[in-house]
Design a protein around this motif. Structure first.
Motif, PDB file in Angstrom:
ATOM      1  N   LYS A 103       0.850  -1.198   0.000  1.00 26.91           N
ATOM      2  CA  LYS A 103       0.000   0.000   0.000  1.00 26.91           C
ATOM      3  C   LYS A 103       0.875   1.233   0.000  1.00 26.91           C
ATOM      4  O   LYS A 103       1.886   1.308   0.692  1.00 26.91           O
ATOM      5  CB  LYS A 103      -0.928   0.029   1.215  1.00 26.91           C
ATOM      6  N   ALA A 104       0.449   2.223  -0.795  1.00 33.70           N
ATOM      7  CA  ALA A 104       1.205   3.472  -0.877  1.00 33.70           C
ATOM      8  C   ALA A 104       0.245   4.618  -1.158  1.00 33.70           C
ATOM      9  O   ALA A 104      -0.865   4.407  -1.656  1.00 33.70           O
ATOM     10  CB  ALA A 104       2.255   3.398  -1.973  1.00 33.70           C
ATOM     11  N   LEU A 105       0.674   5.816  -0.832  1.00 32.41           N
ATOM     12  CA  LEU A 105      -0.039   7.017  -1.237  1.00 32.41           C
ATOM     13  C   LEU A 105       0.455   7.377  -2.625  1.00 32.41           C
ATOM     14  O   LEU A 105       1.637   7.208  -2.926  1.00 32.41           O
ATOM     15  CB  LEU A 105       0.226   8.150  -0.259  1.00 32.41           C
ATOM     16  N   ALA A 106      -0.436   7.880  -3.482  1.00 31.56           N
ATOM     17  CA  ALA A 106      -0.044   8.195  -4.860  1.00 31.56           C
ATOM     18  C   ALA A 106      -0.628   9.529  -5.282  1.00 31.56           C
ATOM     19  O   ALA A 106      -1.730   9.898  -4.862  1.00 31.56           O
ATOM     20  CB  ALA A 106      -0.523   7.100  -5.808  1.00 31.56           C
ATOM     21  N   VAL A 107       0.121  10.230  -6.123  1.00 35.16           N
ATOM     22  CA  VAL A 107      -0.347  11.485  -6.705  1.00 35.16           C
ATOM     23  C   VAL A 107       0.266  11.602  -8.101  1.00 35.16           C
ATOM     24  O   VAL A 107       1.395  11.179  -8.336  1.00 35.16           O
ATOM     25  CB  VAL A 107       0.014  12.710  -5.832  1.00 35.16           C
ATOM     26  N   ASP A 108      -0.509  12.121  -9.045  1.00 35.73           N
ATOM     27  CA  ASP A 108       0.020  12.406 -10.384  1.00 35.73           C
ATOM     28  C   ASP A 108       0.640  13.786 -10.352  1.00 35.73           C
ATOM     29  O   ASP A 108       0.074  14.722  -9.788  1.00 35.73           O
ATOM     30  CB  ASP A 108      -1.094  12.356 -11.428  1.00 35.73           C
ATOM     31  N   ALA A 109       1.832  13.901 -10.942  1.00 39.80           N
ATOM     32  CA  ALA A 109       2.561  15.167 -10.921  1.00 39.80           C
ATOM     33  C   ALA A 109       3.104  15.478 -12.309  1.00 39.80           C
ATOM     34  O   ALA A 109       3.349  14.579 -13.110  1.00 39.80           O
ATOM     35  CB  ALA A 109       3.704  15.107  -9.912  1.00 39.80           C
TER      36      ALA A 109
END
Length: 64
Positions: free
Chosen positions: A22-28
């Motif tokens: 599990k991880a936190l994700a964001v598009d950049a």
């Protein structure tokens, strides 16, 4: 300079450091230049950036 293009979400992806799934994700979006002279427009790179929720390791997968 970078800019987040979406909200942070929790996703199921395996951390390359500790193996947790599990991880936190964001598009950049990143704007970079590959020369010392700043002529013309910078290149635009898109990536999904992850942060493991267990060990805190941060990595990115670059998109076309």
């Amino acid at each position: 300079m970078s800019r987040a293009t979406g909200n942070v979400s929790e996703v199921e992806v395996q951390c390359p450091k500790c193996g947790y799934k599990k991880a936190l994700a964001v598009d950049a979006t990143f704007y970079v230049t590959f020369s010392e002279e700043e002529e013309g427009e910078p290149d635009k790179l898109r990536a999904r950036v992850y942060k493991c929720v267990r060990c805190g390791y941060v990595w990115a997968e670059f998109m076309n």
